[in-house]
Structures are given as C-alpha cells and as structure tokens.
Design an enzyme around this catalytic site. Structure first.
Site, PDB file in Angstrom:
ATOM      1  N   MET A  59      70.256  -0.262   7.946  1.00  0.00           N
ATOM      2  CA  MET A  59      71.286   0.757   8.180  1.00  0.00           C
ATOM      3  C   MET A  59      70.994   2.072   7.462  1.00  0.00           C
ATOM      4  O   MET A  59      71.900   2.802   7.072  1.00  0.00           O
ATOM      5  CB  MET A  59      72.668   0.214   7.777  1.00  0.00           C
ATOM      6  CG  MET A  59      73.236  -0.771   8.789  1.00  0.00           C
ATOM      7  SD  MET A  59      73.590   0.025  10.387  1.00  0.00           S
ATOM      8  CE  MET A  59      72.398  -0.794  11.442  1.00  0.00           C
ATOM      9  N   ARG A  65      70.331  -5.278   4.323  1.00  0.00           N
ATOM     10  CA  ARG A  65      70.060  -6.176   3.191  1.00  0.00           C
ATOM     11  C   ARG A  65      71.204  -6.121   2.172  1.00  0.00           C
ATOM     12  O   ARG A  65      71.686  -7.143   1.717  1.00  0.00           O
ATOM     13  CB  ARG A  65      68.731  -5.788   2.538  1.00  0.00           C
ATOM     14  CG  ARG A  65      68.188  -6.811   1.586  1.00  0.00           C
ATOM     15  CD  ARG A  65      66.697  -6.572   1.396  1.00  0.00           C
ATOM     16  NE  ARG A  65      66.482  -5.136   1.241  1.00  0.00           N
ATOM     17  CZ  ARG A  65      65.670  -4.579   0.347  1.00  0.00           C
ATOM     18  NH1 ARG A  65      64.972  -5.335  -0.465  1.00  0.00           N
ATOM     19  NH2 ARG A  65      65.521  -3.262   0.283  1.00  0.00           N
ATOM     20  N   SER A  66      71.641  -4.911   1.821  1.00  0.00           N
ATOM     21  CA  SER A  66      72.824  -4.841   0.949  1.00  0.00           C
ATOM     22  C   SER A  66      74.025  -4.528   1.858  1.00  0.00           C
ATOM     23  O   SER A  66      73.962  -3.621   2.697  1.00  0.00           O
ATOM     24  CB  SER A  66      72.651  -3.745  -0.096  1.00  0.00           C
ATOM     25  OG  SER A  66      72.824  -2.487   0.496  1.00  0.00           O
ATOM     26  N   SER A 107      60.489   7.744  19.089  1.00  0.00           N
ATOM     27  CA  SER A 107      60.275   9.108  18.626  1.00  0.00           C
ATOM     28  C   SER A 107      61.494   9.976  18.862  1.00  0.00           C
ATOM     29  O   SER A 107      62.235   9.778  19.813  1.00  0.00           O
ATOM     30  CB  SER A 107      59.083   9.740  19.344  1.00  0.00           C
ATOM     31  OG  SER A 107      58.932  11.081  18.907  1.00  0.00           O
ATOM     32  N   LYS A 165      52.614   5.205  20.531  1.00  0.00           N
ATOM     33  CA  LYS A 165      53.392   6.019  19.572  1.00  0.00           C
ATOM     34  C   LYS A 165      52.461   6.666  18.544  1.00  0.00           C
ATOM     35  O   LYS A 165      52.653   7.811  18.138  1.00  0.00           O
ATOM     36  CB  LYS A 165      54.456   5.168  18.865  1.00  0.00           C
ATOM     37  CG  LYS A 165      55.222   5.909  17.758  1.00  0.00           C
ATOM     38  CD  LYS A 165      55.943   7.129  18.303  1.00  0.00           C
ATOM     39  CE  LYS A 165      56.917   7.827  17.372  1.00  0.00           C
ATOM     40  NZ  LYS A 165      56.646   8.030  16.008  1.00  0.00           N
ATOM     41  N   HIS A 218      50.906   9.561  20.142  1.00  0.00           N
ATOM     42  CA  HIS A 218      51.946  10.599  20.176  1.00  0.00           C
ATOM     43  C   HIS A 218      51.955  11.355  18.850  1.00  0.00           C
ATOM     44  O   HIS A 218      51.981  12.588  18.814  1.00  0.00           O
ATOM     45  CB  HIS A 218      53.323   9.974  20.445  1.00  0.00           C
ATOM     46  CG  HIS A 218      54.478  10.880  20.129  1.00  0.00           C
ATOM     47  ND1 HIS A 218      54.913  11.111  18.833  1.00  0.00           N
ATOM     48  CD2 HIS A 218      55.281  11.632  20.920  1.00  0.00           C
ATOM     49  CE1 HIS A 218      55.920  11.963  18.858  1.00  0.00           C
ATOM     50  NE2 HIS A 218      56.164  12.293  20.107  1.00  0.00           N
ATOM     51  N   ASN A 219      51.945  10.630  17.763  1.00  0.00           N
ATOM     52  CA  ASN A 219      51.987  11.287  16.457  1.00  0.00           C
ATOM     53  C   ASN A 219      50.722  12.092  16.182  1.00  0.00           C
ATOM     54  O   ASN A 219      50.795  13.178  15.604  1.00  0.00           O
ATOM     55  CB  ASN A 219      52.219  10.259  15.350  1.00  0.00           C
ATOM     56  CG  ASN A 219      53.678   9.869  15.224  1.00  0.00           C
ATOM     57  OD1 ASN A 219      54.399   9.849  16.225  1.00  0.00           O
ATOM     58  ND2 ASN A 219      54.137   9.562  14.035  1.00  0.00           N
ATOM     59  N   GLU A 244      51.187  15.142  17.968  1.00  0.00           N
ATOM     60  CA  GLU A 244      52.190  15.906  17.202  1.00  0.00           C
ATOM     61  C   GLU A 244      51.493  16.687  16.073  1.00  0.00           C
ATOM     62  O   GLU A 244      51.764  17.881  15.864  1.00  0.00           O
ATOM     63  CB  GLU A 244      53.220  14.911  16.638  1.00  0.00           C
ATOM     64  CG  GLU A 244      54.243  15.473  15.667  1.00  0.00           C
ATOM     65  CD  GLU A 244      55.149  14.350  15.113  1.00  0.00           C
ATOM     66  OE1 GLU A 244      55.714  13.580  15.924  1.00  0.00           O
ATOM     67  OE2 GLU A 244      55.285  14.237  13.880  1.00  0.00           O
ATOM     68  N   TYR A 245      50.590  16.041  15.381  1.00  0.00           N
ATOM     69  CA  TYR A 245      49.861  16.704  14.288  1.00  0.00           C
ATOM     70  C   TYR A 245      49.085  17.916  14.802  1.00  0.00           C
ATOM     71  O   TYR A 245      49.108  18.981  14.202  1.00  0.00           O
ATOM     72  CB  TYR A 245      48.859  15.734  13.643  1.00  0.00           C
ATOM     73  CG  TYR A 245      49.382  14.899  12.493  1.00  0.00           C
ATOM     74  CD1 TYR A 245      50.475  14.059  12.651  1.00  0.00           C
ATOM     75  CD2 TYR A 245      48.753  14.936  11.251  1.00  0.00           C
ATOM     76  CE1 TYR A 245      50.920  13.264  11.611  1.00  0.00           C
ATOM     77  CE2 TYR A 245      49.201  14.144  10.193  1.00  0.00           C
ATOM     78  CZ  TYR A 245      50.277  13.303  10.379  1.00  0.00           C
ATOM     79  OH  TYR A 245      50.711  12.528   9.338  1.00  0.00           O
ATOM     80  N   HIS A 272      14.307   4.213  16.717  1.00  0.00           N
ATOM     81  CA  HIS A 272      15.553   3.816  17.391  1.00  0.00           C
ATOM     82  C   HIS A 272      15.469   3.921  18.908  1.00  0.00           C
ATOM     83  O   HIS A 272      16.418   3.572  19.590  1.00  0.00           O
ATOM     84  CB  HIS A 272      16.720   4.642  16.845  1.00  0.00           C
ATOM     85  CG  HIS A 272      17.012   4.327  15.398  1.00  0.00           C
ATOM     86  ND1 HIS A 272      17.425   3.084  15.004  1.00  0.00           N
ATOM     87  CD2 HIS A 272      16.934   5.080  14.284  1.00  0.00           C
ATOM     88  CE1 HIS A 272      17.606   3.091  13.677  1.00  0.00           C
ATOM     89  NE2 HIS A 272      17.307   4.300  13.220  1.00  0.00           N
TER      90      HIS A 272
HETATM   91  C1  6PG Z   1      58.705  11.086  15.719  1.00  0.00           C
HETATM   92  C2  6PG Z   1      57.956  11.513  14.478  1.00  0.00           C
HETATM   93  C3  6PG Z   1      58.307  10.573  13.362  1.00  0.00           C
HETATM   94  C4  6PG Z   1      58.019  11.127  11.984  1.00  0.00           C
HETATM   95  C5  6PG Z   1      56.568  11.271  11.719  1.00  0.00           C
HETATM   96  C6  6PG Z   1      56.283  12.289  10.680  1.00  0.00           C
HETATM   97  O1  6PG Z   1      58.018  10.824  16.686  1.00  0.00           O
HETATM   98  O2  6PG Z   1      59.929  11.048  15.691  1.00  0.00           O
HETATM   99  O3  6PG Z   1      56.601  11.462  14.716  1.00  0.00           O
HETATM  100  O4  6PG Z   1      57.665   9.369  13.632  1.00  0.00           O
HETATM  101  O5  6PG Z   1      58.677  12.312  11.804  1.00  0.00           O
HETATM  102  O6  6PG Z   1      56.132  10.021  11.262  1.00  0.00           O
HETATM  103  O7  6PG Z   1      54.999  12.087  10.286  1.00  0.00           O
HETATM  104  P1  6PG Z   1      54.381  12.736   9.017  1.00  0.00           P
HETATM  105  O8  6PG Z   1      55.304  12.507   7.872  1.00  0.00           O
HETATM  106  O9  6PG Z   1      53.102  11.994   8.853  1.00  0.00           O
HETATM  107  O10 6PG Z   1      54.220  14.170   9.321  1.00  0.00           O
END
Ligand code: 6PG
Length: 479
Positions: A10, A34-35, A128, A182, A185-186, A189-190, A451
């Site tokens: 939660m 857990r709590s 996400s 996912k 995706h991240n 995102e980077y 090689h």
């Molecule tokens: C999402 C984000 C989420 C999170 C990242 C941030 O899809 O909602 O990607 O998973 O914000 O993990 O990643 P960093 O802390 O590595 O930037």
C-alpha cells in the site's frame, strides 16, 4: 469472498492502483500491506473505494473470489520474493499472482517457473505511468500464461489508459515477456530524456535563451510531430522558478542524474543479444558521467574549443535542433524495437511489435503521437528489418538529416556534449554504409589470432598465413 482482485503493498503505487481498480465498474478490491497501519490509512482516506482490508495473508486469500488474482506492488527485488512465498502458501492451483513492479525479466522467468510448479499462475506485468498513471490509467505490459490472461485481461483492460478507444494493455507474451518490454520502454525513456536534455543544452548555450524562453520552444514543439508527454513536462520543468532564490529551478537542481537501474538492464541485455542500442547506452552513460562530482570537478580545468562558434540565425538553429531531435528519436525507437525482436527470438516470445507501439500510445512515460506512426509502420509491414526503413520514418529522417549533421557539427565545434545526438547519427551512417571498416577488423583478427574471414567474392572461410608466405588458405570457420 467478495473481491475479484487484490493488491499487496500500500505504498503510493500500490494504493493508487488499488484506487484505480476500485473506481471501475465491476471491481471489488482486497488490499493488504505488511504493516496494517498503512492499510488503515488507505481505508480512512478512501472510504469511497469500498476496499476489503486484510490483516494477514489467510484473510487476504479468503476475501478473493476464485480463481484468485492479486497484484504485488512492492519494491522490486527481495521484497517481491518474500510476498510471492507467502501468497503461494495461501493460494491454490489456477490462482494468479501478478508482479506489477519493475522486476528484471530474468527474475520474472525464474519466478514464473518456480510458481508454476505449484499450479499457480505467475504474471510479471510492467506498469508504466508513475503515480498518476497508476491512479488514472497506466500502460500495462503483462506476460505470463494464456490461462491467467483470461481472468486478468478484462480487469487490466478496465484500469489501463485508453488511446483512441483502445485500452493500453495487451498480453505481451509468456513468462518474462511483459517485464522485458517494460525494460525496453524504460531504456527508450532514458534516451528520450537524454535527447531532450541535449536539445535544451544546445539551445541554451547556442542562443543564450532563458529556461522560460526555452520552455516556450518545447511547448511549441509539443504541438507538432514531437508531441509527447516528455516534451510537455520538459516545458513545465523549464518554466518553474525556485521559490527560495527566484532562479529557474533547473539552475538550482544539482546536475547529477539518478537511476534505478532499468536503463542499465536494457543495455546489459542488449549487449548479450548483440543489438546496438547505442542511444540508450549513451543515455545511461551520460547519467553515470553526470553523477561523478569529484571527477567532474577535477576535469573542469580541461580546455575547450579555442574559438567560439556562434549561432547567426537563431530560428534556423532551433529548427535544426528540433529536426535533429526527431531524427535521433526515430533511431532510438528503431534500436529499441530491434532489441524487442531479438529478445522475442531468444526467449521464444510471440511479441507483436505493432501492439507494443499501440499500448505505449497512452498512460506510459514515453507516450507520444509518434507511437501511432510506429504501429502503422508495423501494420503495413510486420517484417520490417528496421523501423527507420518504414516509408514514413525514412522520409522523416531524409528530411532531417542535413539539420542533424549541422547540429552535431555545431556541438562538436562548440564543445557541447551531445552523446545521444551524435551516436544516433553515427548509427544511422553505420547501418546505411555500403562498406564498413569491419573488413579491416576481420583482417586484424585474422592476423593476430587466426580468427579467419569470409570473402565477398566466394563462399568459404579463409585465413592468410601472416607469419608465413602470406598466401591464403581455406580454413575452418572459428568466428
Ligand atoms: C514508468 C517509469 C518508472 C520509473 C522509472 C524511473 O514507466 O512509469 O519508467 O518505471 O519512473 O523506473 O527510472 P529511473 O529512476 O532509473 O530514472
């Protein structure tokens, strides 16, 4: 039993997801933490949700209709294994345990295998959209068995973001496929964030515009082909002033980027798969570089370019940066989808690329107008060898490439680091090259390690007797 779905954990993501579930027609949500204190707080703050609270795992299981389905929303890692162990004790064959955290997909494969032995389904689901997405509609990337999807599908569809009438969730593939996607995706995102950062830096240093003025530029870009959540929030962040100093907030935030590891996972995985996700790699490394203050302080005395390059036509320069950003972004996605294809092949997943693009259209962090173009491209030709070769993207890159080159030249001459812009362009020129210096590398490898190499003009594998008379012999292929 009254609840059709349960949530364990939660903290903010868990309680927001539980509230989202509860707000949809037909769902009754069991909650456990857990709590118990946290459960109580959630109950007190959200009486409208009609949550069914549990104070232990037995109660939690008893409150769920069969087949039971529960989503774990705890810190990824050991906490996840602990919760799975407890749920396995109180669940029965046919029930479904979902891990909604950012788990490493190989952990998900391991967990799925172990849980399956008990007859219980285990589903790793990438979710996400951050806290707001969890509450109002995330993009969801579930893996796991077909059996679990029957129960889970409608529930996840009820809470997912909606893009053009379609819920942003699909059964990605078996076992770890959801968490794999996912992770990609991240990674994207980077690189998206790094590219935006570089664009901002180029404009700021090239034109001297203030963050607020650059915010207007991003807001303008957000009305065109770059339209996306990350561009939108960039304008918001740049416009923000610090209450304490009155300065632009971006000027008082320490320039050391954090990372929780999913970007690095993407690169590590891509290295194993042999897929050049160079943009993502540069984005991860740029964060690492930023976060070494002692090294940066030590290196700050190193010289930069001796002549200053100036921008004569600001508007033209800004337009060049916009185009370079778009072209680089196309490369980033092209590389990311290559990694998806390679992962699917390696792990035996039937991943529909067009469907992935579709579920990324809303809810997630990389959501963008652009994803429609990607799903169109795969709809037209699902066997595209590279996304950048789809007619729409080929035209876009063609229209942008001169600007892209000018921007990278400017960056190099002005001493502005643009690892993501530059590496994307290098990748572009690499894949389109007729001949690569890889031939020379093969020659070197053959020289020092026998090689062997292949020839362009005949079949077979060859070796030159470098330390002998330098004649060529047929050889056994040793790679
Ligand atoms: C999402 C984000 C989420 C999170 C990242 C941030 O899809 O909602 O990607 O998973 O914000 O993990 O990643 P960093 O802390 O590595 O930037």
């Amino acid at each position: 039993p009254q609840a059709n779905i349960g949530v364990v954990g939660m903290a903010v993501m868990g309680s927001n997801l539980a509230r989202n579930l509860a707000s949809r027609e037909g769902n009754t949500v069991a909650i456990f933490n857990r709590s118990y204190e946290k459960t109580q707080t959630v109950l007190d703050e959200h009486p409208e949700a009609g949550f069914v609270p549990a104070s232990n795992y037995e109660e939690f299981a008893a409150s769920l209709q069969k087949p039971r389905a529960a989503i774990i929303m705890v810190q990824a890692g050991r906490g996840t294994d602990a919760v799975i162990d407890e749920l396995v004790k109180v669940f029965e064959p046919g029930d479904i345990i979902v891990d909604g955290g950012n788990a490493l997909f190989t952990d998900t494969i391991r967990r799925e295998k172990a849980v399956r032995e008990t007859g219980i389904n285990f589903v790793g689901a990438g979710i996400s959209g951050g806290e707001e997405g969890a509450l109002n509609g995330p993009s969801i990337m579930p893996g796991g068995s077909d059996e679990s999807w029957v129960t889970l599908g409608p529930i996840l569809e009820s809470i997912a973001a909606v893009a053009e009438g379609e819920p942003c969730v699909t059964h990605v593939g078996h076992d770890g496929a959801g968490h794999f996607v996912k992770m990609i995706h991240n990674g994207i995102e980077y690189v998206d964030m790094q590219l935006i950062g570089e664009a901002y830096d180029l404009i700021r240093r090239g034109t001297g515009k203030s963050p607020a003025e650059i915010a207007d530029i991003f807001a303008e870009w957000n009305t065109g082909e770059l339209e996306s959540y990350l561009i939108e929030i960039t304008a918001e962040v740049l416009r923000q002033n610090d209450a304490e100093t009155g300065k632009p907030l971006v000027d008082v935030i320490l320039d050391a980027a954090g990372a929780k590891g999913t970007g690095a996972w993407t690169v590590q995985t891509a290295l194993d798969l042999g897929i050049p996700v160079s943009g993502i790699a540069e984005a991860v490394f740029a964060r690492s570089l930023s976060s070494k203050p002692a090294q940066r302080a030590g290196a700050s005395s190193l010289p930069g370019p001796s002549t200053t390059v100036s921008v004569d036509d600001e508007a033209a320069f800004i337009e060049d940066v916009r185009r370079a950003l778009y072209a680089s972004k196309i490369i980033a996605y092209s590389q990311g989808f290559d990694a998806i294809v390679a992962g699917a092949e390696q792990y035996g997943w039937d991943i529909k690329k067009g469907d992935i693009a579709k579920i990324w259209r809303a809810g997630c962090i990389i959501r963008a107008q652009f994803l429609n173009r990607i799903s169109d491209a795969y709809e037209e030709d699902s066997s595209l060898v590279a996304l950048v070769l789809a007619p729409y993207f080929r035209d876009a890159v063609e229209g942008a490439q001169e600007a892209w080159r000018r921007v990278v030249v400017h960056a190099v001459q002005a001493g502005i680091p643009t690892p993501a812009f530059s590496s994307s362009l290098a990748y572009y020129d690499g894949i389109r090259a007729d001949r690569l210096p890889a031939a020379l590398i093969q020659g070197q490898r053959d020289f020092f390690g026998a090689h062997t190499y292949k020839r362009i003009d005949k079949d077979g594998t060859f070796h030159t007797l470098w330390s002998g008379d330098r004649s060529e012999i047929s050889a056994v292929d040793t790679h």
